[in-house]
Write a protein that holds these residues in place. Structure first.
Motif, short mmCIF file in Angstrom:
data_model
loop_
_atom_site.label_atom_id
_atom_site.label_comp_id
_atom_site.label_asym_id
_atom_site.label_seq_id
_atom_site.Cartn_x
_atom_site.Cartn_y
_atom_site.Cartn_z
N LYS A 79 0.84 -1.20 0.00
CA LYS A 79 0.00 0.00 0.00
C LYS A 79 0.87 1.25 0.00
O LYS A 79 0.63 2.18 -0.77
CB LYS A 79 -0.94 0.02 1.20
CG LYS A 79 -1.84 1.24 1.21
CD LYS A 79 -2.78 1.27 2.39
CE LYS A 79 -3.63 2.53 2.36
NZ LYS A 79 -4.49 2.61 3.55
N TYR A 87 -10.43 -2.13 -0.41
CA TYR A 87 -11.79 -1.94 -0.90
C TYR A 87 -12.44 -0.77 -0.18
O TYR A 87 -11.91 -0.25 0.79
CB TYR A 87 -12.59 -3.23 -0.68
CG TYR A 87 -12.11 -4.35 -1.59
CD1 TYR A 87 -12.64 -4.51 -2.86
CD2 TYR A 87 -11.12 -5.24 -1.17
CE1 TYR A 87 -12.20 -5.52 -3.70
CE2 TYR A 87 -10.68 -6.26 -2.00
CZ TYR A 87 -11.21 -6.39 -3.26
OH TYR A 87 -10.77 -7.39 -4.09
N GLU A 88 -13.59 -0.37 -0.69
CA GLU A 88 -14.29 0.81 -0.16
C GLU A 88 -14.61 0.69 1.32
O GLU A 88 -14.73 1.70 2.01
CB GLU A 88 -15.60 1.05 -0.94
CG GLU A 88 -15.41 1.36 -2.40
CD GLU A 88 -15.18 0.10 -3.25
OE1 GLU A 88 -15.58 -1.01 -2.84
OE2 GLU A 88 -14.56 0.24 -4.31
N ASP A 89 -14.74 -0.52 1.82
CA ASP A 89 -15.08 -0.72 3.23
C ASP A 89 -13.84 -0.83 4.12
O ASP A 89 -13.91 -1.30 5.25
CB ASP A 89 -15.97 -1.95 3.41
CG ASP A 89 -15.29 -3.24 2.97
OD1 ASP A 89 -14.16 -3.20 2.43
OD2 ASP A 89 -15.90 -4.32 3.16
N ASN A 90 -12.69 -0.38 3.63
CA ASN A 90 -11.42 -0.37 4.34
C ASN A 90 -10.92 -1.77 4.68
O ASN A 90 -10.25 -1.98 5.68
CB ASN A 90 -11.46 0.50 5.60
CG ASN A 90 -10.06 0.77 6.12
OD1 ASN A 90 -9.13 0.98 5.35
ND2 ASN A 90 -9.89 0.74 7.43
N THR A 91 -11.26 -2.75 3.82
CA THR A 91 -10.72 -4.09 3.98
C THR A 91 -9.72 -4.36 2.86
O THR A 91 -9.76 -3.72 1.81
CB THR A 91 -11.83 -5.17 3.94
OG1 THR A 91 -12.50 -5.08 2.68
CG2 THR A 91 -12.80 -5.00 5.09
N GLN A 102 -6.91 -7.34 -11.38
CA GLN A 102 -6.15 -6.68 -10.33
C GLN A 102 -4.65 -6.90 -10.48
O GLN A 102 -3.87 -5.96 -10.36
CB GLN A 102 -6.63 -7.14 -8.95
CG GLN A 102 -7.99 -6.61 -8.58
CD GLN A 102 -8.42 -7.06 -7.19
OE1 GLN A 102 -7.64 -7.55 -6.40
NE2 GLN A 102 -9.70 -6.88 -6.90
N TRP A 138 -11.66 1.55 -14.67
CA TRP A 138 -10.52 1.90 -13.81
C TRP A 138 -9.26 1.15 -14.20
O TRP A 138 -8.15 1.58 -13.87
CB TRP A 138 -10.84 1.68 -12.34
CG TRP A 138 -11.07 0.24 -11.94
CD1 TRP A 138 -12.28 -0.39 -11.83
CD2 TRP A 138 -10.08 -0.73 -11.61
NE1 TRP A 138 -12.09 -1.70 -11.46
CE2 TRP A 138 -10.74 -1.94 -11.31
CE3 TRP A 138 -8.69 -0.70 -11.54
CZ2 TRP A 138 -10.08 -3.11 -10.96
CZ3 TRP A 138 -8.02 -1.87 -11.17
CH2 TRP A 138 -8.71 -3.05 -10.90
#
Length: 183
Positions: A79, A87-91, A102, A138
């Protein structure tokens, strides 16, 4: 590894070279499991190990990656280097198999960031896949860069298959092709 005997020669060579550099290992002392899925955490670890940039204290801040996970510092390092996000949910979802789109995007970003490769201006010209409409917006420019630089093994059906699960063998091929450009 015994189970690579009937694998394509390029896969055998990719695994041999990556293993010799200490980047990739088998699933046991004698097996590699080339057809098994590879996870997001494994890719993070392979990348930072290959780059020699593993920071043992790196914390990605993901809600599902605690210090007791074997991949804690690899994910944090990936990172920090801008190679992988969550992901959007911070996972981070480290145990999930990584979809092809990916790993291709990550490989392309690594080329762009480490070696100043540029993404093609005409993305469509490089996305000559039968299912190119399935590639998410994306990732389109990254997929075009990866295609131009021949990082992605060709499929016999001429499809990209963006959400297909990446196998350990195919990941080894992509990583070897990538690191041939960097090393």
């Amino acid at each position: 590894f015994e189970d690579l005997l009937y694998s394509p020669p390029e896969m055998q060579e990719a695994v041999r070279q990556l293993a010799a550099r200490g980047v990739i290992g088998g699933t046991s002392a004698v097996t590699f499991s080339p057809d098994a899925p590879i996870t997001r955490a494994e890719i993070a670890a392979l990348l930072v190990r290959a780059l020699g940039r593993l920071d043992p204290d790196a914390d990605g801040g993901f809600s599902d990656v605690t210090r007791d996970k074997w991949y804690f510092s690899a994910v944090g390092s990936a990172k920090r280097l801008g190679l992988m996000g969550g992901y959007e949910d911070n996972t981070f979802r480290g145990e999930e198999p990584i979809p092809k789109v990916q790993i291709v995007a990550i490989a392309a970003r690594l080329l762009a960031g480490e070696m100043s490769y540029y993404r093609p201006a005409d993305v469509e010209a490089w996305l000559a896949y039968a299912d190119k409409q399935a590639i998410p917006d994306w990732a389109a420019a990254d997929a075009a860069l990866a295609a131009r630089e021949q990082l992605v093994p060709n499929r016999t059906d001429d499809k990209f298959d963006p959400y297909g699960t990446m196998t350990r063998g195919d990941a080894a091929i992509i990583l070897k092709r990538l690191f041939d450009k960097i090393w």
